[in-house]
Design a protein around this motif. Structure first.
Motif, PDB file in Angstrom:
ATOM      1  N   ASP A  83       0.829  -1.206   0.000  1.00  0.00           N
ATOM      2  CA  ASP A  83       0.000   0.000   0.000  1.00  0.00           C
ATOM      3  C   ASP A  83       0.863   1.255   0.000  1.00  0.00           C
ATOM      4  OD1 ASP A  83      -2.280  -1.510  -0.016  1.00  0.00           O
ATOM      5  OD2 ASP A  83      -2.776  -1.183   2.105  1.00  0.00           O
ATOM      6  N   TYR A  84       1.907   1.246   0.838  1.00  0.00           N
ATOM      7  CA  TYR A  84       2.741   2.464   0.911  1.00  0.00           C
ATOM      8  C   TYR A  84       3.600   2.635  -0.334  1.00  0.00           C
ATOM      9  CZ  TYR A  84       5.066   6.473   2.798  1.00  0.00           C
ATOM     10  OH  TYR A  84       5.505   7.770   2.972  1.00  0.00           O
ATOM     11  N   LEU A  85       4.093   1.553  -0.883  1.00  0.00           N
ATOM     12  CA  LEU A  85       4.898   1.655  -2.105  1.00  0.00           C
ATOM     13  C   LEU A  85       4.067   2.236  -3.253  1.00  0.00           C
ATOM     14  CD1 LEU A  85       6.969  -1.664  -2.093  1.00  0.00           C
ATOM     15  CD2 LEU A  85       7.757   0.650  -1.534  1.00  0.00           C
ATOM     16  N   ILE A  86       2.820   1.864  -3.338  1.00  0.00           N
ATOM     17  CA  ILE A  86       1.937   2.403  -4.387  1.00  0.00           C
ATOM     18  C   ILE A  86       1.682   3.889  -4.162  1.00  0.00           C
ATOM     19  CG2 ILE A  86      -0.418   2.334  -5.301  1.00  0.00           C
ATOM     20  CD1 ILE A  86      -0.370  -0.707  -4.768  1.00  0.00           C
ATOM     21  N   LYS A  87       1.376   4.265  -2.919  1.00  0.00           N
ATOM     22  CA  LYS A  87       1.094   5.665  -2.607  1.00  0.00           C
ATOM     23  C   LYS A  87       2.306   6.557  -2.850  1.00  0.00           C
ATOM     24  CE  LYS A  87      -2.468   4.733   0.887  1.00  0.00           C
ATOM     25  NZ  LYS A  87      -2.802   4.769   2.332  1.00  0.00           N
ATOM     26  N   SER A  88       3.473   6.082  -2.445  1.00  0.00           N
ATOM     27  CA  SER A  88       4.679   6.895  -2.633  1.00  0.00           C
ATOM     28  C   SER A  88       5.069   6.978  -4.106  1.00  0.00           C
ATOM     29  CB  SER A  88       5.837   6.352  -1.789  1.00  0.00           C
ATOM     30  OG  SER A  88       6.148   5.017  -2.137  1.00  0.00           O
ATOM     31  N   LYS A  89       4.850   5.908  -4.847  1.00  0.00           N
ATOM     32  CA  LYS A  89       5.131   5.945  -6.289  1.00  0.00           C
ATOM     33  C   LYS A  89       4.213   6.928  -6.993  1.00  0.00           C
ATOM     34  CE  LYS A  89       5.961   3.010 -10.307  1.00  0.00           C
ATOM     35  NZ  LYS A  89       6.021   1.617 -10.809  1.00  0.00           N
ATOM     36  N   ASP A  90       2.926   6.945  -6.621  1.00  0.00           N
ATOM     37  CA  ASP A  90       1.978   7.897  -7.194  1.00  0.00           C
ATOM     38  C   ASP A  90       2.390   9.340  -6.900  1.00  0.00           C
ATOM     39  OD1 ASP A  90       0.463   5.820  -8.171  1.00  0.00           O
ATOM     40  OD2 ASP A  90      -1.029   5.882  -6.557  1.00  0.00           O
ATOM     41  N   LYS A  91       3.082   9.529  -5.776  1.00  0.00           N
ATOM     42  CA  LYS A  91       3.572  10.862  -5.384  1.00  0.00           C
ATOM     43  C   LYS A  91       4.880  11.207  -6.102  1.00  0.00           C
ATOM     44  CE  LYS A  91       3.653  14.472  -2.521  1.00  0.00           C
ATOM     45  NZ  LYS A  91       2.646  15.554  -2.488  1.00  0.00           N
ATOM     46  N   GLY A  92       5.475  10.233  -6.784  1.00  0.00           N
ATOM     47  CA  GLY A  92       6.745  10.458  -7.461  1.00  0.00           C
ATOM     48  C   GLY A  92       7.954  10.248  -6.578  1.00  0.00           C
ATOM     49  N   ILE A  93       7.766   9.515  -5.484  1.00  0.00           N
ATOM     50  CA  ILE A  93       8.847   9.255  -4.539  1.00  0.00           C
ATOM     51  C   ILE A  93       9.431   7.865  -4.785  1.00  0.00           C
ATOM     52  CG2 ILE A  93       9.458   9.023  -2.099  1.00  0.00           C
ATOM     53  CD1 ILE A  93       7.037  10.805  -1.451  1.00  0.00           C
ATOM     54  N   VAL A  94      10.731   7.794  -5.029  1.00  0.00           N
ATOM     55  CA  VAL A  94      11.423   6.516  -5.170  1.00  0.00           C
ATOM     56  C   VAL A  94      11.657   5.964  -3.768  1.00  0.00           C
ATOM     57  CG1 VAL A  94      13.529   5.364  -5.920  1.00  0.00           C
ATOM     58  CG2 VAL A  94      12.521   7.188  -7.327  1.00  0.00           C
ATOM     59  N   THR A  95      11.100   4.789  -3.480  1.00  0.00           N
ATOM     60  CA  THR A  95      11.107   4.262  -2.111  1.00  0.00           C
ATOM     61  C   THR A  95      11.789   2.906  -2.034  1.00  0.00           C
ATOM     62  OG1 THR A  95       9.007   5.392  -1.674  1.00  0.00           O
ATOM     63  CG2 THR A  95       9.641   3.643  -0.153  1.00  0.00           C
ATOM     64  N   SER A  96      12.661   2.774  -1.027  1.00  0.00           N
ATOM     65  CA  SER A  96      13.335   1.506  -0.743  1.00  0.00           C
ATOM     66  C   SER A  96      13.098   1.158   0.721  1.00  0.00           C
ATOM     67  CB  SER A  96      14.843   1.607  -0.992  1.00  0.00           C
ATOM     68  OG  SER A  96      15.120   2.033  -2.315  1.00  0.00           O
ATOM     69  N   ILE A  97      12.726  -0.079   0.984  1.00  0.00           N
ATOM     70  CA  ILE A  97      12.472  -0.531   2.348  1.00  0.00           C
ATOM     71  C   ILE A  97      13.501  -1.585   2.739  1.00  0.00           C
ATOM     72  CG2 ILE A  97      10.821  -1.687   3.884  1.00  0.00           C
ATOM     73  CD1 ILE A  97       8.573  -0.533   2.159  1.00  0.00           C
ATOM     74  N   TYR A  98      14.138  -1.364   3.881  1.00  0.00           N
ATOM     75  CA  TYR A  98      15.094  -2.310   4.442  1.00  0.00           C
ATOM     76  C   TYR A  98      14.533  -2.818   5.764  1.00  0.00           C
ATOM     77  CZ  TYR A  98      18.498  -0.269   1.186  1.00  0.00           C
ATOM     78  OH  TYR A  98      19.156   0.171   0.058  1.00  0.00           O
ATOM     79  N   GLN A  99      14.759  -4.096   6.044  1.00  0.00           N
ATOM     80  CA  GLN A  99      14.267  -4.660   7.290  1.00  0.00           C
ATOM     81  C   GLN A  99      15.364  -5.452   7.994  1.00  0.00           C
ATOM     82  OE1 GLN A  99      10.092  -5.628   7.728  1.00  0.00           O
ATOM     83  NE2 GLN A  99       9.976  -6.050   5.521  1.00  0.00           N
ATOM     84  N   ASP A 100      15.692  -4.989   9.201  1.00  0.00           N
ATOM     85  CA  ASP A 100      16.629  -5.694  10.063  1.00  0.00           C
ATOM     86  C   ASP A 100      16.086  -5.516  11.475  1.00  0.00           C
ATOM     87  OD1 ASP A 100      18.747  -6.448  11.782  1.00  0.00           O
ATOM     88  OD2 ASP A 100      20.214  -6.054  10.205  1.00  0.00           O
TER      89      ASP A 100
END
Length: 303
Positions: A52-69
């Motif tokens: 959901d957040y990746l779609i919303k941020s992409k629609d905003k024109g934001i390149v998003t990367s998620i890291y999990q540790d």
């Protein structure tokens, strides 16, 4: 203008983060925004929340990367990992609970000549009280909106935009930007200590512009804090005591006595006291020994 923005989450979903929600309402004209989200635990993010957040941020024109540790790594190590590796004009750090003003990125774009740009910080509970940035020596004296000399102020990490020029200056002189002996509390205090003690960066100019609401730990009384939070604050106070140049207290015997005083003053239990003693002996936060994989890659992206 390219801005890299790092947000660290702990015990929060993407959809619950005030920072990430308000980011979607900001103005991004003339901004190439690269968003890095680091989930620091204690559990992995849910796939629906991620998608959901990746779609919303992409629609905003934001390149998003998620890291999990989910090991709850030192913030200083996370900050340094991304501030060293990537290309940008400004690097911005946000906690998960900061309300970003819609004009935040416009303020950076319009003041790109400054080495550091920060908003006036207002606590969430006492919204009418401007608390940061403040005078470096006398924290009760608040720095007004406008230009300042970097060595004269301190503020919190969240919402601070650090220019590539300042990053390069600190690395060339000190070999690091954030001191990895510190993990959570007071990583920002130590960052501004470093600037204050480095003439090449202390004399650079910054600007306070705009405002931001932020959830402040300092709004809580000692009795409202958990044992873990009190211990983390004790670690930070002890390390500042040991490494501030203007008041070096590196003698172990004196610091052990100070740790005993902190046990009583900060109401630490015996186990926490023993952990604080270990901090005195090793001269670093217990999580400073944990490292990030050199070639770590994002678990999810929208590009």
């Amino acid at each position: 203008m390219r801005i890299n923005l790092l947000t660290v989450l702990y015990n929060s979903s993407l959809s619950d983060s005030i920072t990430l929600k308000s980011l979607l309402d900001t103005k991004l004209d003339n901004i190439e925004l690269n968003l890095i989200i680091w989930n620091n635990g204690p559990t992995l993010l849910e796939e629906k929340d991620i998608n959901d957040y990746l779609i919303k941020s992409k629609d905003k024109g934001i390149v998003t990367s998620i890291y999990q540790d989910i090991r709850n790594l030192s913030l200083s190590k996370i900050y340094n990992n991304f501030i060293y590796k990537t290309n940008y004009d400004f690097f911005v750090i946000f906690d998960q609970d900061s309300k970003i003003d819609p004009s935040f990125f416009e303020n950076i774009h319009g003041n790109s000549q400054y080495a550091l740009i920060c908003p006036a910080i207002y606590p969430q509970k006492n919204k009418g009280i401007h608390q940061f940035p403040s005078d470096y020596e006398q924290k009760e004296i608040i720095t007004p909106l406008g230009e300042f000399t970097l060595g004269d102020i301190r503020t919190i990490n969240s919402g601070t935009a650090i220019s590539k020029n300042l990053v390069n200056t600190l690395i060339s002189i000190n070999n690091y930007v954030f001191d990895e002996k510190f993990a959570f509390y007071h990583t920002d205090h130590r960052f501004f200590d470093l600037i204050h003690d480095t003439p090449q960066s202390a004399n650079l100019k910054g600007i306070c512009i705009g405002q931001m609401q932020h959830d402040m730990t300092c709004e809580l009384s000692l009795g409202e804090l958990s044992e873990r939070a009190r211990l983390e604050i004790a670690y930070a106070k002890m390390l500042l005591r040991m490494f501030r140049k203007q008041n070096p207290k590196k003698q172990i015997r004196r610091n052990l006595f100070y740790a005993y005083k902190m046990k009583k003053k900060d109401n630490l239990n015996f186990i926490s006291f023993l952990k604080l003693i270990k901090c005195v002996i090793t001269k670093q936060h217990p999580r400073s020994g944990m490292s990030i994989e050199k070639n770590i890659r994002p678990t999810n992206t929208n590009f």
